[in-house]
Design a protein around this motif. Structure first.
Motif, PDB file in Angstrom:
ATOM      1  N   SER A   6       1.251 -14.728 -13.298  1.00  0.00           N
ATOM      2  CA  SER A   6       1.432 -15.801 -12.333  1.00  0.00           C
ATOM      3  C   SER A   6       2.221 -16.957 -12.926  1.00  0.00           C
ATOM      4  O   SER A   6       2.115 -17.258 -14.118  1.00  0.00           O
ATOM      5  CB  SER A   6       0.069 -16.306 -11.840  1.00  0.00           C
ATOM      6  N   TRP A  58      -9.438 -15.466  -3.882  1.00  0.00           N
ATOM      7  CA  TRP A  58      -9.577 -15.626  -5.334  1.00  0.00           C
ATOM      8  C   TRP A  58     -10.593 -16.726  -5.589  1.00  0.00           C
ATOM      9  O   TRP A  58     -11.270 -17.172  -4.653  1.00  0.00           O
ATOM     10  CB  TRP A  58      -8.223 -15.872  -5.994  1.00  0.00           C
ATOM     11  N   GLY A  83      -5.206  -8.435  -9.996  1.00  0.00           N
ATOM     12  CA  GLY A  83      -4.418  -8.320  -8.777  1.00  0.00           C
ATOM     13  C   GLY A  83      -4.548  -9.504  -7.855  1.00  0.00           C
ATOM     14  O   GLY A  83      -3.883  -9.555  -6.817  1.00  0.00           O
ATOM     15  N   LYS A  89      -1.303  -8.908 -12.345  1.00  0.00           N
ATOM     16  CA  LYS A  89      -1.212  -8.086 -11.144  1.00  0.00           C
ATOM     17  C   LYS A  89      -0.325  -6.865 -11.379  1.00  0.00           C
ATOM     18  O   LYS A  89       0.904  -6.992 -11.395  1.00  0.00           O
ATOM     19  CB  LYS A  89      -0.655  -8.919  -9.981  1.00  0.00           C
ATOM     20  N   ASP A  91       1.961  -4.032 -10.222  1.00  0.00           N
ATOM     21  CA  ASP A  91       2.749  -4.063  -8.992  1.00  0.00           C
ATOM     22  C   ASP A  91       2.796  -2.727  -8.264  1.00  0.00           C
ATOM     23  O   ASP A  91       3.521  -2.573  -7.279  1.00  0.00           O
ATOM     24  CB  ASP A  91       4.170  -4.563  -9.275  1.00  0.00           C
ATOM     25  N   TYR A  96      -4.257   0.887  -8.321  1.00  0.00           N
ATOM     26  CA  TYR A  96      -5.563   0.288  -8.021  1.00  0.00           C
ATOM     27  C   TYR A  96      -6.506   1.348  -7.463  1.00  0.00           C
ATOM     28  O   TYR A  96      -6.184   2.040  -6.504  1.00  0.00           O
ATOM     29  CB  TYR A  96      -5.413  -0.837  -6.993  1.00  0.00           C
ATOM     30  N   SER A 204       3.712  -8.762  -5.869  1.00  0.00           N
ATOM     31  CA  SER A 204       2.471  -9.419  -6.283  1.00  0.00           C
ATOM     32  C   SER A 204       1.317  -9.131  -5.330  1.00  0.00           C
ATOM     33  O   SER A 204       0.159  -9.396  -5.661  1.00  0.00           O
ATOM     34  CB  SER A 204       2.685 -10.929  -6.383  1.00  0.00           C
ATOM     35  N   GLY A 207      -2.205  -5.385  -5.068  1.00  0.00           N
ATOM     36  CA  GLY A 207      -3.659  -5.287  -5.079  1.00  0.00           C
ATOM     37  C   GLY A 207      -4.273  -5.651  -3.743  1.00  0.00           C
ATOM     38  O   GLY A 207      -5.232  -5.012  -3.282  1.00  0.00           O
TER      39      GLY A 207
END
Length: 304
Positions: A6, A58, A83, A89, A91, A96, A204, A207
């Motif tokens: 990030s 989040w 994620g 994360k 991509d 996942y 991004s 997830g």
């Protein structure tokens, strides 16, 4: 596959989120590693409470609950799932899996707070947290669950199928607007932007797009066998277990009673359906949820 990090500039001036960053390295599998971000607020020797978020939020989701819980005497620990949030994360949507998310979260828990803890979980925070309770019940002093479940197949609701299809196919998967639509109260422009902050572009969001398709709501899906095994321990969990669900949530709002009816420690607890409360209950009714955690921990003699 790339592991995305990030941009810190996207997380400046978040409203009501003055919390210090904490990080831990996680083995993601297949030779990859990543950093998981988490909050750790309150005295280090205070009783810990784990705050697990879900899809597609989040730890920002807990900004209104954390001060209340710290004032009550807790140490609050809120991770950003891999994620999501400030965490790294991958991509690739296909990377996942349910089991990987459990593994990543368990690595964090084992390293950061291995001692018994209280748990508050919502949405995918429950699919992960409740499985962990079922697998290792002695590590949880008490549980408060909201707008979540531990599914083991069956027939998904039309509302969930619509959400799963939208997450997979929508060309405009705007996270902040999703949060806005799934709450019963209005979010400010700054709050909506804060939910968008972790997701600057399509890679991004891998997830976030992946999660709905991983919920084992249909027979034959990955995760059903693991969840059935976890339900043995979860059903026998005899410490205080409280459900506080938002009545305005069309997908999970009706699952609170079903969840509570199957767990030993839920018997006799003051379960409630919260009015003016959507799926993201932490936005709509944070004071009531925090008080539920406080009261449940005191019932368990975990909090003075």
């Amino acid at each position: 596959m790339k592991i995305l990090t990030s941009d810190p500039a996207r997380f400046t001036d978040l409203p009501d989120y003055p919390f210090e960053e904490h990080w831990i390295a996680v083995d993601l599998g297949d030779g990859y590693s990543g950093r998981m971000h988490y909050l750790d607020e309150g005295p280090q020797d205070a009783p810990p409470v784990l705050l697990f978020h879900g899809e597609p939020s989040w730890s920002f989701l807990y900004r209104k609950m954390i001060p209340v819980l710290v004032d009550a005497g807790f140490r609050c620990l809120a991770p950003d799932l891999i994620g999501f949030g400030k965490s790294d994360k991958p991509d690739d949507i296909g990377f996942y899996t349910y089991d990987r998310h459990v593994s990543w979260l368990k690595q964090w828990r084992d390293a950061v707070v291995p001692q018994p803890a209280a748990l508050f979980c919502q949405d995918w925070g429950g699919l992960l947290g409740l499985r962990m309770v079922g697998e290792e019940p002695d590590r949880f002093a008490c549980v408060v669950a909201s707008n979540t479940f531990l599914p083991t197949g069956g027939t998904p609701s039309p509302a969930f199928l619509a959400w799963r299809h939208f997450a997979k196919t929508s060309p405009d998967f705007m996270i902040g607007e999703l949060l806005q639509r799934a709450t019963a109260t209005e979010r400010s422009e700054a709050e909506i932007a804060s939910y968008d902050a972790p997701f600057p572009d399509e890679p991004s969001k891998a997830g976030a797009r992946a999660f709905p398709a991983l919920v084992p709501v249909e027979d034959g899906m990955d995760g059903i066998a693991q969840n059935k095994r976890a339900w043995v321990g979860l059903a026998a969990y005899d410490k205080p277990f409280l459900t506080l669900f938002g009545e305005d949530d069309p997908v999970t709002g009706g699952l609170g009673e079903t969840l509570a009816s199957r767990i030993a420690g839920a018997q006799g607890m003051p379960h409630a359906m919260l009015s003016t409360c959507g799926h993201f209950c932490q936005e709509d009714r944070p004071a009531e949820l925090a008080q539920g955690v406080i009261d449940t921990a005191r019932t368990a003699s975990f909090l003075a």
